[in-house]
Design a protein around this motif. Structure first.
Motif, PDB file in Angstrom:
ATOM      1  N   ARG A 180      -5.322   5.742   1.419  1.00 21.92           N
ATOM      2  CA  ARG A 180      -6.227   5.653   2.264  1.00 21.92           C
ATOM      3  C   ARG A 180      -7.084   4.902   2.666  1.00 21.92           C
ATOM      4  O   ARG A 180      -8.405   4.261   3.110  1.00 21.92           O
ATOM      5  CB  ARG A 180      -6.715   7.206   2.124  1.00 21.92           C
ATOM      6  N   VAL A 181      -7.645   5.357   1.381  1.00 19.35           N
ATOM      7  CA  VAL A 181      -9.122   4.209   0.277  1.00 19.35           C
ATOM      8  C   VAL A 181      -8.477   2.208   1.117  1.00 19.35           C
ATOM      9  O   VAL A 181      -9.657   1.874   1.696  1.00 19.35           O
ATOM     10  CB  VAL A 181      -9.547   3.940  -1.397  1.00 19.35           C
ATOM     11  N   SER A 200       0.960  -1.540   0.158  1.00 15.05           N
ATOM     12  CA  SER A 200       0.245  -0.344   0.320  1.00 15.05           C
ATOM     13  C   SER A 200       0.596   1.114  -0.171  1.00 15.05           C
ATOM     14  O   SER A 200       2.172   1.340   0.179  1.00 15.05           O
ATOM     15  CB  SER A 200      -1.002   0.211   1.307  1.00 15.05           C
ATOM     16  N   PHE A 205      -3.696   6.877   6.996  1.00 19.96           N
ATOM     17  CA  PHE A 205      -3.474   8.370   7.015  1.00 19.96           C
ATOM     18  C   PHE A 205      -2.625   9.211   7.355  1.00 19.96           C
ATOM     19  O   PHE A 205      -3.115  10.798   7.765  1.00 19.96           O
ATOM     20  CB  PHE A 205      -5.286   8.649   8.021  1.00 19.96           C
ATOM     21  N   SER A 231      -0.095   5.497  -3.354  1.00 25.52           N
ATOM     22  CA  SER A 231      -0.949   7.390  -3.784  1.00 25.52           C
ATOM     23  C   SER A 231      -0.848   7.549  -2.445  1.00 25.52           C
ATOM     24  O   SER A 231      -1.569   6.814  -1.950  1.00 25.52           O
ATOM     25  CB  SER A 231      -1.617   7.485  -4.944  1.00 25.52           C
ATOM     26  N   GLU A 232      -1.534   9.246  -2.325  1.00 20.91           N
ATOM     27  CA  GLU A 232      -2.257   9.048  -0.872  1.00 20.91           C
ATOM     28  C   GLU A 232      -3.609   9.076  -0.603  1.00 20.91           C
ATOM     29  O   GLU A 232      -3.741   8.100   0.051  1.00 20.91           O
ATOM     30  CB  GLU A 232      -2.016  10.850  -1.266  1.00 20.91           C
ATOM     31  N   ARG A 233      -4.085   8.960  -2.239  1.00 20.02           N
ATOM     32  CA  ARG A 233      -5.386   8.622  -2.113  1.00 20.02           C
ATOM     33  C   ARG A 233      -6.014   6.997  -2.328  1.00 20.02           C
ATOM     34  O   ARG A 233      -6.559   6.164  -1.213  1.00 20.02           O
ATOM     35  CB  ARG A 233      -6.340   9.060  -3.281  1.00 20.02           C
ATOM     36  N   GLY A 234      -4.586   6.159  -2.620  1.00 19.94           N
ATOM     37  CA  GLY A 234      -5.001   4.996  -2.442  1.00 19.94           C
ATOM     38  C   GLY A 234      -4.792   4.206  -0.944  1.00 19.94           C
ATOM     39  O   GLY A 234      -5.131   3.652  -0.730  1.00 19.94           O
TER      40      GLY A 234
END
Length: 676
Positions: free
Chosen positions: A329-330, A321, A460, A324-327
């Motif tokens: 967090r998801v 993981s 996060f 990316s920042e979004r990946g």
């Protein structure tokens, strides 16, 4: 008081007149106003064991029977047993009664079907197949609001010496009967008589649910039973105020704290100082405290022995993981959703089972060998995937990223990790089982959030994520290495399956794993060759393997397993009471084959020579409760100590009636210090 005495005398005269009246007996010959039936919990108990017997009673419409303390009027039920030589019976245990006020007199009664329980101790040495007759004559009073009739009934049953098996229907019925019997409160209560009022303080957790309550004294001469009672929740106690009896008590009093939902808690109170109740506290304050305990317990569960093998899945997901920042967090949220939803589902099923009368506890899912068999196949398949035998299709599961993979990894981690209880978690889950359903579900959610918290922080908090090594070829090697603890987990599950279902059950489970492995191997070959629908062999093999483990059944009940510690005996409350009567210190512990924390404690601390020597010097008796198969009797005892599962370790010092609850992680020093 003169008026009350006159009323009592008139009631007794009315009872005697009714008993002597010809019309009182103008019923059909043999007909009774309470229908009685004597039932054994097990039709095939083991020789030398204790079998629970139930006098199942159904009052005729408009009639009622009486509690042990009948109230201002009435008669206690008497029982005379007819048993074979060497057998004996314990006292009757009464469910929580109801109240019936007639002409200013309070009656403690049963107007609906009820059951009186008693334990019958069978003689040792009886051969399997021996029929043991059990009979009893009950003498009791049955009344309407206008007339009373004394009755006698002889009831009989028989059991055949066997393996101790209990049918599911009979077990459910006895669990329902037992739930109506008052449970020991554990902590002593205190009462004070001041200015013509008796004030009783009962220790009771602020977070524990308590429907409308009433204090039932076990004997007369304690309170004015017809007087109203004021019940107040005051933090971790319940305060009851009422009018004392004409001759106020001065010594210890006993009774039952009953509720409108049929729950009851047996208590003993001694004279003392009782402060007036304050309005405050409440269920949700205690629920918040239990939520915090579950959160911290779930976090610590990540490093508990029962969870460590699952860390391989988490470690691999962490490594992949954060691209990316979004990946990141998801994936963190998806993993958390998987953990929390499984914890909520398990908690919801547990609450539903207990509402239905079962004595289920935390980890109930691993008490069914079929569930263990399914987990065995699943863990073996994941281990083979990590070892590179085949690749999971999208959505990828344990070894790949993506929302689906993160969610399923979290779900599996929670399902396998939650059976054991760690520090802080035991008390929190114990509180959850007595909280209202909404508050209890919040506690289960807190447990899931605690388990998932490391992933949430990684997802996060960029600073933590930057500390992870960059993806690369090392990840493939890590994946192969992490297959090892998963294979070890599969081995442990096979051992648990063998303990629960015997050699035949374990063989069937291993055969299912072999079949699934062959299908996965075939799928791996087709994947490497670029074939279409490569997963078809694996799908068919897994379906057949899962169907196979559905045929696994629990082995017949045998003698309770005991530890390797010299002198250890199977736990029973009868044996515990006998050892306490002798004044011996007792170490009682409760374990299960599927609880890795329990097994680590046993090998690292309990079953060591240093502890054995210390216990021998201190003449410490050891009692072992094996909860592998979810024995409801053990489950109820564990629940009384505010625990929802195992491990549970209790120490009874010399002459102590109440135990000291020991930590859930033991050391040799902890135990040897107790014995000195």
């Amino acid at each position: 008081m003169v008026r009350q005495a006159v009323r009592a005398a008139l009631f007794i005269l009315m009872t005697l007149a009714a008993a002597l009246s010809p019309t009182a007996w103008a019923q059909a010959p043999g007909a009774k106003h309470i229908r009685l039936n004597l039932v054994a919990e097990s039709d095939h108990p083991r020789a030398g064991s204790t079998v629970r017997m139930a006098f199942e009673a159904v009052p005729e419409a408009g009639w009622h029977g009486y509690w042990k303390n009948p109230g201002d009027a009435g008669v206690e039920t008497q029982v005379a047993w007819t048993l074979p030589a060497g057998a004996s019976a314990g006292p009757l245990r009464y469910p929580v009664p109801g109240r019936l006020l007639i002409a200013g007199l309070m009656n403690y009664v049963y107007e609906r079907p009820f059951a009186l329980l008693a334990d019958v101790m069978l003689p040792a040495g009886l051969q399997p197949g021996t029929r043991v007759p059990i009979a009893a004559k009950l003498t009791y009073l049955v009344c309407t609001e206008q007339i009373c009739v004394p009755e006698q009934q002889k009831v009989a049953s028989s059991v055949t010496i066997g393996d101790g098996a209990v049918s599911p229907a009979r077990r459910a019925a006895f669990d329902a009967h037992a739930r109506a019997i008052p449970r020991p409160l554990g902590s002593p209560a205190t009462y004070q008589i001041e200015q013509g009022r008796l004030r009783l303080a009962i220790p009771f957790p602020a977070g524990a649910a308590l429907a409308q309550a009433w204090f039932y004294p076990a004997t007369t001469g304690v309170i004015d039973m017809a007087a109203p009672q004021t019940v107040t929740r005051d933090g971790d106690r319940v305060v009851i105020e009422t009018k004392p009896a004409a001759t106020a008590p001065t010594g210890k009093i006993e009774g039952v704290l009953g509720t409108t939902d049929g729950q009851g808690f047996a208590l003993s109170a001694t004279p003392g100082t009782v402060a007036a109740a304050r309005n405050g506290g409440g269920v949700w304050a205690a629920a918040l405290l239990a939520f915090g305990g579950a959160l911290l317990g779930g976090l610590l569960l990540n490093v508990m022995p029962c969870v460590f093998p699952i860390l391989s899945l988490k470690a691999l997901s962490l490594a992949k993981s954060g691209e990316s920042e979004r990946g990141a967090r998801v994936e963190a949220l998806a993993y958390t959703a998987g953990v929390v939803l499984v914890c909520l589902a398990l908690g919801g099923v547990l609450i539903a089972l207990r509402a239905g009368g079962a004595s289920a506890g935390w980890a109930f899912q691993l008490q069914d060998p079929r569930v263990v068999g399914v987990l065995l196949i699943l863990v073996a398949a994941i281990a083979l995937n990590l070892a590179g035998l085949f690749e999971l299709p999208t959505p990828r599961f344990a070894s790949a990223g993506g929302v689906g993979g993160a969610f399923m990894t979290g779900a599996l981690a929670a399902f396998v990790a939650t059976p054991c209880t760690g520090p802080f978690m035991g008390a929190a889950l114990g509180a959850a089982l007595v909280l209202p359903a909404a508050a209890a579900m919040a506690v289960f959610a807190g447990l899931g959030i605690g388990i998932a918290l490391p992933f949430l922080l990684i997802g996060f908090v960029p600073a933590l994520r930057r500390r992870l090594p960059r993806p690369g070829a090392w990840m493939q090697r890590l994946r192969h290495i992490l297959s090892v603890p998963m294979f070890l987990t599969a081995l442990a599950l096979a051992w648990v399956l063998g303990r629960q279902a015997g050699v035949d059950g374990m063989t069937l489970g291993l055969a299912a794993v072999l079949l699934a492995s062959l299908g996965l191997w075939w799928t791996g070959r087709r994947q490497h060759g670029g074939r279409e629908r490569a997963g078809l062999p694996a799908g068919i093999a897994l379906a057949l393997a899962l169907a196979g483990v559905m045929l696994v059944r629990a082995a017949p009940s045998g003698a309770a397993s005991v530890a390797a510690l010299p002198g250890a005996e199977p736990f029973s409350e009868t044996r515990l009471a006998a050892l306490q009567a002798e004044g011996r210190p007792v170490f009682a512990y409760f374990t299960a084959d599927w609880c890795l924390t329990c097994k680590v404690n046993e090998k690292a601390a309990i079953e060591t020579q240093a502890v054995a020597d210390a216990f021998k010097r201190g003449k410490v008796a050891v009692l072992v409760g094996d909860w592998t198969d979810g024995d409801p009797t053990l489950g109820r005892f564990i629940e009384r100590h505010n625990r929802a599962g195992v491990p549970l370790y209790l120490w009874y010092g010399e002459g102590a009636r109440e135990p000291r609850v020991l930590p859930q992680i033991l050391t040799k020093a902890t135990l040897t210090d107790l014995a000195t």
